[in-house]
Design a protein around this motif. Structure first.
Motif, PDB file in Angstrom:
ATOM      1  N   ASN A  92      -1.580  30.021  89.722  1.00  0.00           N
ATOM      2  CA  ASN A  92      -2.014  29.563  88.392  1.00  0.00           C
ATOM      3  C   ASN A  92      -1.036  29.941  87.289  1.00  0.00           C
ATOM      4  OD1 ASN A  92      -2.462  32.286  88.563  1.00  0.00           O
ATOM      5  ND2 ASN A  92      -4.463  32.252  87.548  1.00  0.00           N
ATOM      6  N   PHE A  93       0.097  30.552  87.652  1.00  0.00           N
ATOM      7  CA  PHE A  93       1.083  30.925  86.631  1.00  0.00           C
ATOM      8  C   PHE A  93       1.869  29.678  86.209  1.00  0.00           C
ATOM      9  CE2 PHE A  93       5.226  32.371  85.149  1.00  0.00           C
ATOM     10  CZ  PHE A  93       4.861  33.339  84.226  1.00  0.00           C
ATOM     11  N   ALA A  94       1.929  29.431  84.918  1.00  0.00           N
ATOM     12  CA  ALA A  94       2.607  28.232  84.406  1.00  0.00           C
ATOM     13  C   ALA A  94       3.493  28.608  83.221  1.00  0.00           C
ATOM     14  CB  ALA A  94       1.590  27.177  83.988  1.00  0.00           C
ATOM     15  N   ILE A  95       4.632  27.948  83.167  1.00  0.00           N
ATOM     16  CA  ILE A  95       5.558  28.112  82.036  1.00  0.00           C
ATOM     17  C   ILE A  95       5.503  26.827  81.214  1.00  0.00           C
ATOM     18  CG2 ILE A  95       7.936  28.543  81.330  1.00  0.00           C
ATOM     19  CD1 ILE A  95       8.397  29.771  84.108  1.00  0.00           C
ATOM     20  N   THR A  96       5.266  26.957  79.924  1.00  0.00           N
ATOM     21  CA  THR A  96       5.266  25.793  79.030  1.00  0.00           C
ATOM     22  C   THR A  96       6.553  25.774  78.214  1.00  0.00           C
ATOM     23  OG1 THR A  96       4.037  27.076  77.385  1.00  0.00           O
ATOM     24  CG2 THR A  96       2.761  25.657  78.873  1.00  0.00           C
ATOM     25  N   TYR A  97       6.839  24.614  77.660  1.00  0.00           N
ATOM     26  CA  TYR A  97       8.115  24.405  76.961  1.00  0.00           C
ATOM     27  C   TYR A  97       7.870  23.550  75.711  1.00  0.00           C
ATOM     28  CZ  TYR A  97      12.982  22.800  76.325  1.00  0.00           C
ATOM     29  OH  TYR A  97      14.230  22.506  75.829  1.00  0.00           O
ATOM     30  N   PRO A  98       8.416  23.922  74.548  1.00  0.00           N
ATOM     31  CA  PRO A  98       9.372  25.008  74.271  1.00  0.00           C
ATOM     32  C   PRO A  98       8.736  26.333  73.872  1.00  0.00           C
ATOM     33  CG  PRO A  98       9.174  23.624  72.348  1.00  0.00           C
ATOM     34  CD  PRO A  98       8.250  23.042  73.379  1.00  0.00           C
ATOM     35  N   ILE A  99       7.383  26.406  73.866  1.00  0.00           N
ATOM     36  CA  ILE A  99       6.715  27.666  73.570  1.00  0.00           C
ATOM     37  C   ILE A  99       5.851  28.023  74.773  1.00  0.00           C
ATOM     38  CG2 ILE A  99       4.947  28.771  72.155  1.00  0.00           C
ATOM     39  CD1 ILE A  99       6.010  27.331  69.752  1.00  0.00           C
ATOM     40  N   THR A 100       5.991  29.252  75.216  1.00  0.00           N
ATOM     41  CA  THR A 100       5.214  29.708  76.369  1.00  0.00           C
ATOM     42  C   THR A 100       4.510  31.014  76.024  1.00  0.00           C
ATOM     43  OG1 THR A 100       5.331  30.062  78.749  1.00  0.00           O
ATOM     44  CG2 THR A 100       7.057  31.095  77.422  1.00  0.00           C
ATOM     45  N   HIS A 101       3.566  31.418  76.900  1.00  0.00           N
ATOM     46  CA  HIS A 101       2.794  32.640  76.689  1.00  0.00           C
ATOM     47  C   HIS A 101       3.189  33.678  77.733  1.00  0.00           C
ATOM     48  CE1 HIS A 101       0.375  29.605  74.600  1.00  0.00           C
ATOM     49  NE2 HIS A 101      -0.131  30.607  73.891  1.00  0.00           N
ATOM     50  N   LEU A 102       3.381  34.908  77.252  1.00  0.00           N
ATOM     51  CA  LEU A 102       3.688  36.007  78.159  1.00  0.00           C
ATOM     52  C   LEU A 102       2.407  36.662  78.653  1.00  0.00           C
ATOM     53  CD1 LEU A 102       6.714  37.669  76.310  1.00  0.00           C
ATOM     54  CD2 LEU A 102       6.749  35.939  78.102  1.00  0.00           C
ATOM     55  N   LYS A 103       2.581  37.635  79.557  1.00  0.00           N
ATOM     56  CA  LYS A 103       1.435  38.305  80.165  1.00  0.00           C
ATOM     57  C   LYS A 103       0.593  39.034  79.127  1.00  0.00           C
ATOM     58  CE  LYS A 103       2.425  41.831  82.671  1.00  0.00           C
ATOM     59  NZ  LYS A 103       2.928  42.653  83.801  1.00  0.00           N
ATOM     60  N   ASP A 104       1.250  39.561  78.079  1.00  0.00           N
ATOM     61  CA  ASP A 104       0.501  40.288  77.046  1.00  0.00           C
ATOM     62  C   ASP A 104      -0.124  39.368  76.010  1.00  0.00           C
ATOM     63  OD1 ASP A 104       2.733  39.404  75.738  1.00  0.00           O
ATOM     64  OD2 ASP A 104       3.532  41.397  75.266  1.00  0.00           O
ATOM     65  N   GLY A 105      -0.009  38.036  76.212  1.00  0.00           N
ATOM     66  CA  GLY A 105      -0.639  37.087  75.304  1.00  0.00           C
ATOM     67  C   GLY A 105       0.272  36.579  74.204  1.00  0.00           C
ATOM     68  N   ARG A 106       1.462  37.115  74.086  1.00  0.00           N
ATOM     69  CA  ARG A 106       2.372  36.695  73.015  1.00  0.00           C
ATOM     70  C   ARG A 106       2.875  35.277  73.249  1.00  0.00           C
ATOM     71  NH1 ARG A 106       7.268  39.211  72.466  1.00  0.00           N
ATOM     72  NH2 ARG A 106       7.177  40.124  74.572  1.00  0.00           N
ATOM     73  N   GLU A 107       3.042  34.544  72.144  1.00  0.00           N
ATOM     74  CA  GLU A 107       3.684  33.240  72.182  1.00  0.00           C
ATOM     75  C   GLU A 107       5.169  33.422  71.858  1.00  0.00           C
ATOM     76  OE1 GLU A 107       1.864  30.569  69.456  1.00  0.00           O
ATOM     77  OE2 GLU A 107       0.298  29.953  70.844  1.00  0.00           O
ATOM     78  N   VAL A 108       6.042  32.885  72.705  1.00  0.00           N
ATOM     79  CA  VAL A 108       7.480  33.039  72.481  1.00  0.00           C
ATOM     80  C   VAL A 108       8.151  31.680  72.638  1.00  0.00           C
ATOM     81  CG1 VAL A 108       7.585  35.452  73.213  1.00  0.00           C
ATOM     82  CG2 VAL A 108       7.870  33.644  74.903  1.00  0.00           C
ATOM     83  N   TYR A 109       9.239  31.510  71.907  1.00  0.00           N
ATOM     84  CA  TYR A 109      10.011  30.262  71.958  1.00  0.00           C
ATOM     85  C   TYR A 109      11.088  30.403  73.031  1.00  0.00           C
ATOM     86  CZ  TYR A 109      13.501  26.799  70.573  1.00  0.00           C
ATOM     87  OH  TYR A 109      14.409  25.773  70.570  1.00  0.00           O
TER      88      TYR A 109
END
Length: 810
Positions: A92-109
């Motif tokens: 169920n691990f998914a990477i979104t683009y251009p903004i994704t979510h890390l394990k700690d819940g942060r949104e990163v570009y």
């Protein structure tokens, strides 16, 4: 926040970057490549820089986060989470683009870290062809900067060594020092080509000054003329070096600046020597040469000093352009002194050799023709010369007409170019020239690609090519800074802020906070105190939003009321292939908006500093030099014999510069620092070649315009042709240098020489034959009161049979 304001342009500070991709366009997020990238990351963090008493690693010189840990790219955390998910068989691990979510819940570009991305629905990443890692270093003092510079060098070696052991992937390392190193590399790769150029110019200069007549041939003057130019260039380089000046690869253009100016001056003096009478003393002939040629040479030298002097002034903000112009001024000044002294003395020396009928190369006395008849054929060929008694009764009064170029111009070209049937074709060709130049001029663009000034086979070129191929979908990260206290809790203000950032990919505490309130079913239009308290005590305390605390500045007032006095957000724009041009337009749009909007904000990215400085400075040297050239031409109009010379000269310079800019654009050359310096030189090169030609024509009286056009070409055409041939031959090896800088230099200088030659030998000779004013002397009206009566008396010489007509005015 330097790591968050990513830019693909040159960024201040020390850093190391690497783009990892595959030769077979494989998915860099599969298990094999993920492990490979993490292995490379581990190798990079273990790099050691050895110093006396201590070994520095990445952990010692990296930029630290708030928790005192090294800042690394978020894609590293994403890859680590992806590896952990595969190890635990989580699907169920998914990477979104251009903004994704890390394990700690942060949104990163991750738009500048994942390249060549293919997505599923809802922006879920299916595959990525490239991944970029960046390592930011501290450079807070000289020791730290020295260690960081050494670390960058080892970083490149580590990446290249890693690739050798993993040949299925391709890696493109790049550091903050790469651009500087690759810029200076042009000088090293150009050395053997410049030597070839020098050999070719020496050979052709000697041939241009030679003729079959061994006495009147001047091969040594061709060599000494080139030596004069070389001495001036070396003198300028020595002065710049002694005064602490910095060398850069733009100096490669200075020898060619000197070649165009200095060689024409020496060839013009030699051409003036050919016009003097052989029965005069050497002193008289030398005086005639200086009187004939040095006035125009002095004026064109003054023009060089003025235009390049303005380019070397504080008005020019580009340091490389300023140093180039300063060095050129010094070289031109000393070239003028050397031509007056060294080359003038050489001319006198060869003059005495000629007057004594000595061989122009071996300095041996040439025997009389009757003596030569007894010698072998090869001996007669080497010592062929015309003596004064042989030419006394000859129809040709000028023995120098046997020179190939003199003979060609006088016997063939001058008559051909002024032929009535040739003129329409020349005018038509000029109209075609103007049409294509206009087409190119309308497409001219300022170059902002730094790879245009470095050698081709370098890290900079490889990295920027990969960067453009895989990471050109999004702009650099733009910082959006609200620098005053606004009513964030007011719904109308919220709508204004969201409207300003509409259309961007946003990494924003403000938008995240509003979404946070909506998820809690709380209205975003809270009272000020509740809005601020919820922001400080609830939103920023959550682990996934804690990093936003760096983006907000709170201030406590006298009544303990807390207010947000400033904040920032990060914006990224979607871009196409024309990334640079779009970024210019985007920057200008945001700036105009910041001046008119209700919310006071500024936008920033490190690349904006370069773009602003470049956009305002790239055309400044050319603009200032053009103004100074026009200023000098205007005021010198009151000093010259006829102001019409300056009018024609101004029109010619405008026509040449217009054509060069147009054809330069059509030849894929942008308006950058190098091309601007070449255009400044183009002003002077045109004046150098056209001024004597126009001066001779305009000052000519009595005869027709066609006659004076022919005369001007015969007098000055040989020097122009000799200078042009040597100049073009010297430029040809430059085209083979594997460098974008020299490619731009070659194309611009070649166009300047070609277009100027086209004007000197085709456009001006044709246009001057039919444009006013007329050369015919107006006939004076006969006045009945002042009528002259002519009496013709036939007189016969009594001692002979000659009949003499005596004309007497009554």
């Amino acid at each position: 926040s330097k790591h968050r304001l990513y830019s693909d342009l040159q960024t201040p500070g020390r850093y190391g970057r690497v783009i990892i991709t595959s030769f077979r366009k494989a998915n860099m997020l599969d298990q094999h490549h993920t492990d490979l990238i993490l292995k490379l990351h581990s190798a990079v963090t273990r790099i050691q820089v050895q110093r006396p008493g201590f070994n520095y690693t990445f952990a010692h010189i990296c930029i630290l986060n708030n928790d005192k840990t090294c800042i690394v790219d978020d894609i590293v955390h994403v890859l680590e989470e992806l590896k952990a998910a595969r190890s635990s068989n989580r699907t169920n691990f998914a990477i979104t683009y251009p903004i994704t979510h890390l394990k700690d819940g942060r949104e990163v570009y991750n738009g500048h870290q994942l390249g060549g991305v293919t997505v599923h629905s809802k922006d879920r990443v299916k595959s990525a062809e490239a991944i970029q890692l960046t390592y930011y270093l501290q450079a807070i003092n000289s020791l730290n900067d020295m260690v960081a510079e050494k670390w960058e060098s080892i970083f490149c070696d580590t990446v290249e060594l890693f690739q050798k052991s993993n040949r299925k992937v391709k890696m493109y390392p790049f550091t903050s020092s790469s651009l500087k190193e690759d810029f200076q590399k042009t000088s090293r790769v150009s050395e053997r080509y410049l030597i070839t150029s020098l050999v070719l110019v020496v050979t052709l200069a000697i041939l241009c000054c030679s003729m079959q007549d061994c006495v009147r041939s001047k091969p040594w003057l061709g060599l000494l003329g080139l030596l004069t130019v070389t001495l001036a260039t070396l003198t300028a380089a020595g002065i710049i070096n002694l005064t602490g000046g910095k060398y850069n690869s733009t100096f490669l253009g200075i020898p060619f600046v000197m070649l165009g100016h200095g060689l024409y001056g020496t060839f013009e003096m030699l051409s003036s020597w050919r016009k003097t009478r052989e029965d005069q003393h050497v002193k008289e002939r030398t005086a005639a040469v200086f009187a004939d040629s040095m006035l125009s040479f002095s004026l064109t030298t003054a023009m060089y000093l003025v235009t390049f002097g303005i380019g070397a002034s504080p008005f020019t903000n580009i340091e490389a352009a300023r140093i180039f112009c300063c060095n050129s001024c010094i070289a031109i000044f000393f070239n003028y002194l050397y031509v007056l002294s060294f080359y003038g003395s050489s001319l006198v020396f060869t003059g005495y050799i000629e007057n004594n009928y000595q061989h122009s190369i071996f300095c041996r006395k040439v025997p009389k023709p009757e003596v030569l008849q007894e010698k072998p054929a090869w001996y007669r060929f080497l010592l062929t010369a015309k003596f004064s008694e042989d030419t006394a009764d000859s129809e040709e009064t000028n023995t120098y007409e046997s020179h190939l170029l003199v003979w060609f111009l006088k016997r063939y070209y001058c008559d051909w170019i002024t032929n009535t049937y040739v003129k329409p074709f020349v005018v038509l060709f000029y109209l075609v020239y103007i049409s294509f130049a206009l087409m190119g001029y309308l497409q001219v663009s300022e170059g902002s690609d730094l790879s245009n000034i470095v050698a081709t086979a370098t890290r900079t070129i490889e990295y920027t090519t990969a960067q453009q191929k895989y990471f050109s979908n999004y702009s650099p990260v733009i910082g959006f800074y609200i620098y005053e206290s606004i009513e964030y809790w007011n719904t109308s203000v919220q709508e204004d802020v969201l409207e300003y950032t509409k259309g961007f990919v946003r990494i924003s505490w403000f938008e995240s906070y509003l979404n946070y309130l909506r998820k809690l079913n709380i209205s975003t239009g809270l009272p000020k105190k509740n809005f601020t308290d919820m922001l400080r005590n609830s939103f920023l305390k959550a682990p996934q939003f804690a990093h936003f605390s760096e983006d907000i500045i709170f201030s406590k007032k006298y009544n303990n009321e807390v207010d947000v006095v400033a904040s920032r957000m990060f914006l990224v724009a979607k871009t196409m292939e024309t990334k640079r041009e779009e970024l210019y337009d985007l920057l200008e749009t945001l700036r105009k908006l910041s001046l008119t909007s209700k919310v006071k904000f500024i936008v920033f990215n490190p690349s904006f500093v370069y773009m602003d400085r470049y956009a305002s400075s790239v055309g400044a040297p050319l603009q200032n030099s053009c103004i100074s050239a026009l200023f000098l031409l205007f005021f010198s109009a009151f000093l010259v014999a006829d102001s019409l010379i300056n009018v024609w000269l101004t029109l010619t310079v405008a026509s040449v510069e217009f054509g060069v800019i147009g054809f330069m654009t059509l030849w894929k050359v942008e308006l950058d620092c190098i091309s601007v310096l070449c255009l400044i030189y183009g002003i002077n090169y045109t004046i150098d070649n056209c001024a004597p030609l126009l001066s001779t024509f305009v000052l000519g009286k009595e005869f027709t315009r066609t006659k004076w056009v022919k005369n001007a070409l015969e007098v000055h055409g040989v020097a122009i042709l000799q200078s042009y041939l040597c100049y073009i031959v010297g430029l040809i090896p430059l085209a083979a240098v594997p460098s974008n800088l020299t490619r731009t230099l070659f194309r611009c200088l070649f166009l300047i020489a070609l277009v100027t030659f086209f004007h000197c030998f085709a456009i001006l000779p044709v246009i001057l034959t039919f444009l006013p004013p007329s050369k015919k002397k107006r006939k004076e009206k006969k006045n009945p009161e002042n009528r002259e009566e002519i009496e013709c008396v036939e007189m016969v010489d009594m001692d002979s049979t000659r009949v003499v007509d005596q004309i007497t005015t009554v």
